[in-house]
Write a protein that holds these residues in place. Structure first.
Motif, PDB file in Angstrom:
ATOM      1  N   VAL B 169     -17.041  34.455  49.788  1.00 44.41           N
ATOM      2  CA  VAL B 169     -17.755  33.575  50.722  1.00 44.41           C
ATOM      3  C   VAL B 169     -16.910  32.340  51.018  1.00 44.41           C
ATOM      4  CG1 VAL B 169     -19.815  32.143  51.082  1.00 44.41           C
ATOM      5  CG2 VAL B 169     -20.014  34.314  49.857  1.00 44.41           C
ATOM      6  N   LEU B 170     -16.361  31.746  49.971  1.00 47.17           N
ATOM      7  CA  LEU B 170     -15.640  30.485  50.139  1.00 47.17           C
ATOM      8  C   LEU B 170     -14.351  30.682  50.952  1.00 47.17           C
ATOM      9  CD1 LEU B 170     -16.251  28.967  46.583  1.00 47.17           C
ATOM     10  CD2 LEU B 170     -17.419  28.368  48.721  1.00 47.17           C
ATOM     11  N   SER B 171     -13.629  31.777  50.688  1.00 47.33           N
ATOM     12  CA  SER B 171     -12.419  32.054  51.478  1.00 47.33           C
ATOM     13  C   SER B 171     -12.794  32.193  52.951  1.00 47.33           C
ATOM     14  CB  SER B 171     -11.754  33.358  51.013  1.00 47.33           C
ATOM     15  OG  SER B 171     -11.455  33.303  49.632  1.00 47.33           O
ATOM     16  N   ALA B 176     -13.146  29.771  58.504  1.00 49.75           N
ATOM     17  CA  ALA B 176     -13.994  29.372  59.643  1.00 49.75           C
ATOM     18  C   ALA B 176     -13.911  27.879  59.923  1.00 49.75           C
ATOM     19  CB  ALA B 176     -15.441  29.778  59.367  1.00 49.75           C
ATOM     20  N   GLY B 177     -13.241  27.101  59.040  1.00 46.02           N
ATOM     21  CA  GLY B 177     -13.028  25.687  59.353  1.00 46.02           C
ATOM     22  C   GLY B 177     -13.706  24.686  58.444  1.00 46.02           C
ATOM     23  N   ALA B 178     -14.335  25.120  57.335  1.00 49.37           N
ATOM     24  CA  ALA B 178     -14.957  24.156  56.417  1.00 49.37           C
ATOM     25  C   ALA B 178     -13.868  23.258  55.834  1.00 49.37           C
ATOM     26  CB  ALA B 178     -15.693  24.878  55.300  1.00 49.37           C
ATOM     27  N   THR B 179     -14.170  21.962  55.689  1.00 52.80           N
ATOM     28  CA  THR B 179     -13.169  21.032  55.163  1.00 52.80           C
ATOM     29  C   THR B 179     -13.476  20.585  53.730  1.00 52.80           C
ATOM     30  OG1 THR B 179     -14.390  19.349  56.398  1.00 52.80           O
ATOM     31  CG2 THR B 179     -12.346  20.146  57.380  1.00 52.80           C
ATOM     32  N   THR B 180     -14.744  20.700  53.319  1.00 49.07           N
ATOM     33  CA  THR B 180     -15.129  20.395  51.940  1.00 49.07           C
ATOM     34  C   THR B 180     -15.991  21.534  51.413  1.00 49.07           C
ATOM     35  OG1 THR B 180     -15.080  17.994  52.290  1.00 49.07           O
ATOM     36  CG2 THR B 180     -16.422  18.783  50.458  1.00 49.07           C
ATOM     37  N   LEU B 181     -15.716  21.988  50.196  1.00 46.89           N
ATOM     38  CA  LEU B 181     -16.544  23.013  49.565  1.00 46.89           C
ATOM     39  C   LEU B 181     -17.221  22.393  48.355  1.00 46.89           C
ATOM     40  CD1 LEU B 181     -14.280  26.201  49.623  1.00 46.89           C
ATOM     41  CD2 LEU B 181     -16.001  25.447  51.271  1.00 46.89           C
ATOM     42  N   ILE B 203     -11.048  27.697  42.403  1.00 51.34           N
ATOM     43  CA  ILE B 203      -9.894  27.113  43.096  1.00 51.34           C
ATOM     44  C   ILE B 203      -8.712  28.079  43.030  1.00 51.34           C
ATOM     45  CG2 ILE B 203      -8.220  25.201  43.064  1.00 51.34           C
ATOM     46  CD1 ILE B 203     -10.482  23.328  42.325  1.00 51.34           C
ATOM     47  N   THR B 204      -8.555  28.746  41.899  1.00 53.27           N
ATOM     48  CA  THR B 204      -7.443  29.692  41.747  1.00 53.27           C
ATOM     49  C   THR B 204      -7.608  30.926  42.631  1.00 53.27           C
ATOM     50  OG1 THR B 204      -7.364  28.987  39.441  1.00 53.27           O
ATOM     51  CG2 THR B 204      -6.050  30.916  40.007  1.00 53.27           C
ATOM     52  N   ASN B 205      -8.846  31.391  42.783  1.00 49.55           N
ATOM     53  CA  ASN B 205      -9.053  32.696  43.437  1.00 49.55           C
ATOM     54  C   ASN B 205      -9.608  32.640  44.863  1.00 49.55           C
ATOM     55  OD1 ASN B 205      -8.353  34.726  41.221  1.00 49.55           O
ATOM     56  ND2 ASN B 205      -9.671  33.237  40.178  1.00 49.55           N
ATOM     57  N   SER B 209      -7.596  27.554  49.233  1.00 45.22           N
ATOM     58  CA  SER B 209      -8.307  26.517  48.463  1.00 45.22           C
ATOM     59  C   SER B 209      -7.590  25.174  48.508  1.00 45.22           C
ATOM     60  CB  SER B 209      -8.507  26.960  47.019  1.00 45.22           C
ATOM     61  OG  SER B 209      -7.260  27.060  46.366  1.00 45.22           O
ATOM     62  N   ASP B 210      -6.272  25.175  48.745  1.00 45.24           N
ATOM     63  CA  ASP B 210      -5.534  23.918  48.782  1.00 45.24           C
ATOM     64  C   ASP B 210      -5.751  23.145  50.079  1.00 45.24           C
ATOM     65  OD1 ASP B 210      -4.261  26.111  50.010  1.00 45.24           O
ATOM     66  OD2 ASP B 210      -2.345  25.021  50.045  1.00 45.24           O
ATOM     67  N   LYS B 211      -6.392  23.794  51.065  1.00 44.34           N
ATOM     68  CA  LYS B 211      -6.607  23.105  52.348  1.00 44.34           C
ATOM     69  C   LYS B 211      -7.894  22.289  52.369  1.00 44.34           C
ATOM     70  CE  LYS B 211      -5.110  27.145  54.734  1.00 44.34           C
ATOM     71  NZ  LYS B 211      -5.678  28.147  55.615  1.00 44.34           N
TER      72      LYS B 211
END
Lengths: 559, 559
Positions: B169-171, B176-181, B203-205, B209-211
């Protein structure tokens, strides 16, 4: 509970010692005994009852708890033994002897002795070297072991002590016979990881560490006491030093209910199990809050009034569809259903007596029972539903003002007129010793409560300073019981008394720095003005009782 | 502050959204704006102002905050930009559009959208498959990005979600443009180690995640919200979602003051620095406590009344010899010196105005200033020392009852007679709309406050149910300001109104499950009966104001 390959988590409660050091809290002997009984029923393993050398009052309280609560088995059938009564003592022979004298009659007893080990404390407070520190610790433990078999040692400010020096001290006290080693984070500075690593390091590097129980004692200055204690458990801690509601100096101690419920809800995560009767948490939380005057905030974990309330529609919907979506602990598990209807105005003695037993107040004398029943009837007359919360407040009130303490003045009648201008109070008191009935009035610029207090001052002929005044409402609705707690001292604002000839040491007296006696009073009533009046008179009666003792040549008593 | 190789810790405050979901708390628009202004001065980076789709009231509050607080730079000179205004929205287009409409005028704005990802929520609450969950999340973020550049996504109940599915989901939402998770532990179940490991794993998977900025949102059901958040920071979290005093549903959210002060006191331990003006913590804590009616317990870390008080002789002695022995934070660092004398009865307008500015109430209109000055003079007349705490209570009172809201009734006079038998109250009200002066009396079985409330009910011709009644004393001494907060609803005990035709959805309305409007009122006065009277009338005026709105055809408003 299925228990396999797990150690028992030993619960060491210090509500009556470190908890009672909360600013403004002073519990009477009767109040302490009531709390101690409830802690015994809750399943606490060790009860630290006080610091016997601090004052005659502390000594008496510890002794009565040892005698009266030490042998109790009510609610402890599953545990199979009574509660261990512990007393605190500095690492000096006089303290340790005095501690032993206080706890001597308890079937199970422990001496808990402590000495600071951080350089900052050694240098600035104790003014001794590291070598002297080791010697003093060993001597204290050796002496304590000549008196009891169960001896706990705490290196104060362990969190800021040099860890290798700590291992030296701890190895030495194990050899001297200490059976429990307690590692305090006295200033609440450690991060959970740091505290856990320190415990691991100490256990690994202390000689004989497998022969003793390791204990955690954390403070909450950064809101991390529970997390630090749990991190300790993961690293070898098997005893936790805790208080009900997390009360204690500054931001308080670790809250028992939080640590126990973390272990309770994570049976696979922790290497320990517990034997606490969690369904009593909510009640004992309310009792301690009432008697200590330390409010529990609504968003307090486990025992806060809101802890199990869901407000948002989304959450309510989730809970209705499947409880598990938002609930990790059911309210019943911690006994959080005290708003339920328990009694009404038509309830009789039998129903009332059976409720008292459920609440753990089953051991009242016939006379005390009658007083409680009358208060209940009066309350039931003015409100439809009398809840468990109300009963706890009423009974706390009774414990606070109960027989066994001298009550010089009682209220005969009270009349207050107030409004948008000045308030006037007329108060009639009876002096129970002389039989005299006194009446006088006063006005209050700040409202009716001030007027009542000033009228009472006139009647008792004393200048009283009010040091603290707290009001809380128990329950909801306009007929909620108001609980007032006050703290007073004699004298006018500038004239603090300075007769400290009775202090046991120059600096270690509980009120050192102030050197004056303060008195706490507590009152509950659905009429807030009457609650305040009861609290104020309760405190004044204690002040007068203490004065008579002093005149009779007794030592200064911390009431 | 020396900052090298460290990331800034982004502070996302949700006092006005998740905090306001505390049971019994309802803040008016004026109250929210006052808190928002103070949060901006405190140095908060992102302010979650509300959940605009929940009700017209929520929408209006978010919009006014966006317009009035969004552009403010007072106290933010060092940060260099105004506060970002965020609104919450479920992952559906209508919510997201409504959220955008509310925040549109803020210079910096964020849409925060959320969707549950745990199987238990997908199955029981949302009744959708995992595939549908991913699609819905991506669609929501994609749409939000067409409106703003700053989009936060929260997988609700992440703590109990399958971690690999979470990464999927997070990837997808990053793409899609999310800036904060934001990773919530919605039910407060995680242990710190578990929460930290989960963050590290995610964060690893997670692809990309670095963006993005990773954010923590923890609940305090086991007393571990602060520890979980800090464990997150050690594992890559750079934004924390927090509230003042840790208020929020059930046992509340993470307390901002605890997380910030942990970072503040451990500069070498954490990989982040903060830009919060910590000296404002104590004041804003008191303001939020006054306005929300959520009491702060004395043993609350950082902002509790006892947090910096030392009781025991041993500790007092230590502090006198060297502050460092027992103090890890100086009271001044968090502004905990509010009991200081600030003003007396001879203080003039200039001194008063300068104090208000210091307290952050500098933007009063001339009329508001005059009302505040008059209240101060009345108070100064009845007590010698007017402290900072008193001023905050007075000004909170004024914010709660201030202009901009309709005040139908004002108190002309009040007279109360009470004592050991029944209490009687005579109340005179003026209807400001018609000019009529009304007078009536009533008796109260439970004391004078009940008598006043019953007399007011007679005068306004309404049946009112009292749902909540809280009293707290601000400051110490008999002339402490009493603060009363009440919550009321119209109707007699059994007759809850059931007209929910105005609800926006079947289940998501804030009061779903109750389906009735409730009104909060607040009053402060050194006379406790007058404080209660003000609070009750304040709530009734809000009830009447809302009724007129409904008659005029507006949507149901959560007041």
């Amino acid at each position: 509970m299925t228990i396999t390959n797990k150690d028992k988590l030993i619960i060491f409660d210090t509500t009556l010692r470190d908890g009672e050091q909360s600013p403004g809290v002073t519990l009477t002997v009767n109040e302490k005994i009531e709390i101690a009984k409830q802690l015994s029923r809750l399943g606490v393993d060790i009860l630290e009852a006080g610091f016997p050398v601090a004052s005659q009052g502390d000594f008496d309280a510890v002794q009565r708890i040892a005698n009266e609560v030490g042998p109790l088995m009510v609610g402890r059938e599953a545990i199979g033994k009574p509660i261990t009564i512990a007393g605190l003592a500095r690492a000096v022979p006089a303290d340790i002897q005095r501690c032993y004298d206080a706890i001597a009659n308890a079937p199970l007893k422990r001496i808990h002795t402590f000495l600071a080990t951080s350089d900052i404390h050694l240098e600035h407070k104790l003014k001794i070297t590291r070598d002297e520190c080791v010697k003093r610790a060993v001597a204290a433990v050796t002496f304590a072991r000549t008196l009891v078999t169960d001896v706990e040692f705490s290196p104060e400010d362990a969190g800021r002590s040099d860890q290798d020096f700590l291992c030296t001290v701890l190895s030495a006290v194990i050899e001297a016979g200490a059976t429990t080693l307690n590692i305090p984070d006295t200033v609440g500075y450690n991060m959970p990881e740091e505290y856990g690593s320190m415990i691991k390091y100490l256990i690994t590097n202390t000689k004989g560490s497998d022969k003793v129980i390791w204990s955690a004692h954390c403070h909450n200055d950064l809101g991390l006491a529970t997390a630090n204690t749990l991190s300790g458990i993961c690293n070898g801690i098997r005893q936790v030093e805790v208080t009900i509601n997390g009360i204690g100096e500054r931001a308080g101690n670790t809250a028992m209910e939080e640590v126990v419920m973390a272990v309770h809800t994570h049976p696979d995560f922790f290497p320990v199990y517990h034997t606490i009767n969690t369904t009593l948490f909510f009640r004992i939380s309310q009792l301690v809050s009432s008697l200590s005057g330390m409010v529990v905030q609504p968003n307090k974990a486990i025992v806060g009034a809101n802890a199990f309330l869901h407000e948002s529609g989304i959450h309510q919907d989730g809970v209705l569809k499947n409880k598990q979506t938002y609930e990790i602990i059911s309210p019943e598990t911690v006994g959080a259903n005290t708003a339920n209807l328990v009694l009404g105005k038509h309830s009789g003695r039998a129903a009332f007596r059976s409720r008292l037993q459920e609440l753990g107040f089953g051991e009242l004398t016939e006379e005390e029972f009658q007083v409680a029943f009358n208060s209940f009837k009066t309350l039931a007359d003015s409100k439809k539903r009398v809840t468990e919360q109300d009963l706890i407040a009423l009974l706390s009130d009774q414990v606070s003002s109960s027989a066994g303490e001298n009550t010089t003045y009682t209220i005969k009648s009270l009349q207050v007129v107030s409004g948008t201008s000045f308030a006037t109070a007329t108060v009639q008191l009876q002096n129970t010793q002389t039989g005299d009935v006194l009446i006088d009035a006063a006005i209050g610029k700040s409202g009716p409560i001030e007027a009542v207090f000033l009228a009472i001052q006139r009647l008792v002929g004393k200048k009283i300073r009010l040091l603290k005044f707290d009001i809380t409402a128990v329950g909801q609705g306009v007929d909620a019981l108001g609980q007032v707690s006050v703290k007073i001292a004699e004298g006018s604002a500038s004239g603090a008394s300075s007769d400290n000839e009775d202090s046991i040491t120059e600096t270690e007296n509980k009120n050192a720095g102030l050197n004056e006696a303060t008195y706490h009073g507590h009152g509950a009533d659905s009429d807030i003005i009457q609650a305040a009046t009861k609290a104020y008179l309760n405190a004044i009666n204690r002040l007068i009782a203490n004065e008579s003792k002093r005149i009779l040549g007794e030592r200064k008593v911390d009431v």
